[in-house]
Design a protein around this motif. Structure first.
Motif, PDB file in Angstrom:
ATOM      1  N   VAL A 109      20.936  57.778  67.322  1.00 20.48           N
ATOM      2  CA  VAL A 109      21.889  58.159  68.370  1.00 20.48           C
ATOM      3  C   VAL A 109      22.840  59.206  67.787  1.00 20.48           C
ATOM      4  O   VAL A 109      23.296  59.050  66.646  1.00 20.48           O
ATOM      5  CB  VAL A 109      22.665  56.924  68.872  1.00 20.48           C
ATOM      6  N   ARG A 130      28.483  58.800  69.481  1.00 20.94           N
ATOM      7  CA  ARG A 130      28.131  58.611  70.884  1.00 20.94           C
ATOM      8  C   ARG A 130      27.672  57.179  71.145  1.00 20.94           C
ATOM      9  O   ARG A 130      27.157  56.518  70.246  1.00 20.94           O
ATOM     10  CB  ARG A 130      26.987  59.551  71.285  1.00 20.94           C
ATOM     11  N   GLN A 131      27.868  56.750  72.376  1.00 24.18           N
ATOM     12  CA  GLN A 131      27.265  55.507  72.822  1.00 24.18           C
ATOM     13  C   GLN A 131      25.918  55.810  73.452  1.00 24.18           C
ATOM     14  O   GLN A 131      25.661  56.922  73.922  1.00 24.18           O
ATOM     15  CB  GLN A 131      28.167  54.817  73.853  1.00 24.18           C
ATOM     16  N   LEU A 132      25.080  54.772  73.476  1.00 28.34           N
ATOM     17  CA  LEU A 132      23.771  54.881  74.094  1.00 28.34           C
ATOM     18  C   LEU A 132      23.875  54.341  75.518  1.00 28.34           C
ATOM     19  O   LEU A 132      24.411  53.246  75.723  1.00 28.34           O
ATOM     20  CB  LEU A 132      22.785  54.039  73.286  1.00 28.34           C
ATOM     21  N   ALA A 133      23.397  55.111  76.490  1.00 35.84           N
ATOM     22  CA  ALA A 133      23.311  54.639  77.878  1.00 35.84           C
ATOM     23  C   ALA A 133      21.844  54.381  78.180  1.00 35.84           C
ATOM     24  O   ALA A 133      21.015  55.262  77.950  1.00 35.84           O
ATOM     25  CB  ALA A 133      23.878  55.690  78.828  1.00 35.84           C
ATOM     26  N   VAL A 137      26.475  59.285  75.578  1.00 35.96           N
ATOM     27  CA  VAL A 137      27.733  59.496  76.282  1.00 35.96           C
ATOM     28  C   VAL A 137      28.879  59.193  75.317  1.00 35.96           C
ATOM     29  O   VAL A 137      28.741  58.342  74.428  1.00 35.96           O
ATOM     30  CB  VAL A 137      27.768  58.614  77.564  1.00 35.96           C
TER      31      VAL A 137
END
Lengths: 319, 319
Positions: free
Chosen positions: B35, B39-42, B137
């Protein structure tokens, strides 16, 4: 039209709640997930179809257990730590009893392996389910299929052949007593994903795979991806006592080699790592059975007490 | 038994190749993914079943396009940037022509939206597919369903009602000329996931959702999750010219409100952000149609020129 998709999900699948790194779980357009710092994400998706991968009329608790356990087995084969899973569930009808049983089996396994349900979909159609599991692994530390080298020793983490034995019972090709029946059904519906073993083998094994299509087919993947061959010594194959009692040894070998559904790991180990493996066996209850050697060349030779053994059938083909 | 599962995957689905952050793609027990830093994973998973979500005999290229586009729409609704997807494909038979067409449609969309196929499963059974999309995101920046506040303005990014119109044509409930037929089929099979719009709305919109089940049902999710109500002004609903020519206005409203399959975004915006929205409309070709207001309370009121409008049907239910 009695029960809407959303109510179904609300009622039975929202119980997942939190979980490590779950910033936002079920209920929005996406789940939002935070991979642990410095880790890579390992993902695997498997579809199980009713009437193909399990009997349609099987207990929904057991179907759910098997589906999630089989998926977790893929994380085990990489040495990854379970984090999250998603579920795409397709059902011919919105049968509350069935869904209740299914969710109970699902969350029992999820809790046992500390993996959180973070999303999915529920649709109408022929019974099938697709699960994706997500795990964490240190960069460049995952157990791949491509690292085996000539001279490595080949191991399995437990008995092989029981999966095929169970399938023969389910297909009513084999009649067995109550105790063997229970043993085989337990194995079939509740295989134990080798998460702990996979994790212990990180940094030690040169390659690993989970045995889903049969030892020959799966070790064959290791050989192909690693550019090597293999020799198996069938007298060293770990066979369960029930299997040994049920069928002639040759049939047991066939099932162990070409049956599948065993969900043990097959892994390769450089000889110099043997002392460390033995330490893990002593101290962490790791199970490992030496079944052969990696050799130069390609293909797998099966030897039984030094003699070539012809396998009666081949790996499971989905088409 | 002519074509094995593995050959199928090799031949048609391995062309994915690299992709941002793909440390290991198709071919091992898991894919390994990195990732982007910080960032976050959506993630979102959708199952599409032949005969329920699309006609079984539809062109496989179009089925694939629709399946991936519909899934990308969920990333758009969070304001997430597409990274990777997985595909669980269940087919009644290993029809090479079908799979070739399917993979062509799939990779056309994957290339257009810069999303890499990293794994999946191919199984035998009733025609269905499950896709999971993965996007990136910024933490705490995703567009949720839960941020709408009384006083916010409600927008859609494009026309609503065409999805239901297309479905009526497919179900042979509506006869149309060639030009309208082409327009509606294009819309149905090749909806445009609003990835760019979602990305532009991050930090600006207070909530967003993609319109898959109909504006009422989807805006209803925003209302429920945000603890607010909404007023829609139907005379402001963006309706396509073909739709307006095809059916009475009241039918078009019904379809726009309760039809679904539009895959535009519905979003809410605080009034003070209107100048920035107008700037985006001018400079980035963002499309946004003001269709109503968020109000205190709960539920959605539909007004047509100030009069209450009774909607003829309700959101699509999968059961």
């Amino acid at each position: 039209m009695a029960v809407g998709e959303f109510e179904l999900i609300e009622e039975y699948f929202r119980q997942g709640g939190g979980g490590l790194g779950v910033a936002l779980g079920i209920g929005d357009d996406c789940a939002l997930l935070q991979v642990p710092a410095g880790r890579q994400l390992a993902v695997s998706m498997d579809t199980l179809v009713g009437g193909i991968h399990f009997p349609k009329n099987a207990d929904p608790e057991l179907i759910a257990e098997r589906a999630l356990r089989v998926n977790l087995s893929d994380l085990a084969a990489m040495g990854a730590e379970p984090l999250w899973f998603t579920l795409g569930l397709t059902l011919p009808e919105a049968d509350k009893q069935w869904i209740k049983g299914f969710s109970e089996g699902l969350f029992r396994v999820a809790n046992e392996y500390n993996i959180a349900l973070v999303g999915g979909d529920t649709t109408k159609g022929a019974l099938a389910m697709t699960i994706q599991v997500h795990g964490a692994v240190e960069p460049d530390k995952a157990l791949l299929r491509s690292g085996a080298r000539a001279g490595d020793l080949i191991f399995t983490t437990g008995c092989v052949g029981d999966g095929a034995g169970a399938l023969a019972v389910i297909k009513q090709e084999l009649e067995v007593g109550k105790s063997a029946f229970n043993y085989l059904m337990q194995h079939y519906y509740r295989p134990e994903p080798q998460i702990a073993a996979g994790s212990l083998l990180v940094g030690l094994a040169t390659s690993a795979i989970d045995i889903s299509d049969g030892l020959l087919a799966d070790l064959g993947h290791i050989c192909t991806e690693s550019g090597v061959g293999a020799e198996l010594r069938l007298e060293q194959l770990p066979l369960s006592d029930p299997l040994k009692k049920l069928v002639p040894r040759e049939q047991a070998f066939d099932w162990a080699l070409a049956g599948g559904d065993d969900y043990q790991l097959c892994f390769t180990l450089p000889k110099q790592n043997l002392p460390r493996l033995e330490q893990l066996i002593d101290q962490h209850k790791l199970e490992a059975h030496h079944v052969g050697e990696v050799v130069q060349g390609s293909g797998i030779t099966c030897l039984h007490k030094g003699e070539l053994f012809e396998v009666g059938s081949h790996g499971y083909q989905h088409f």
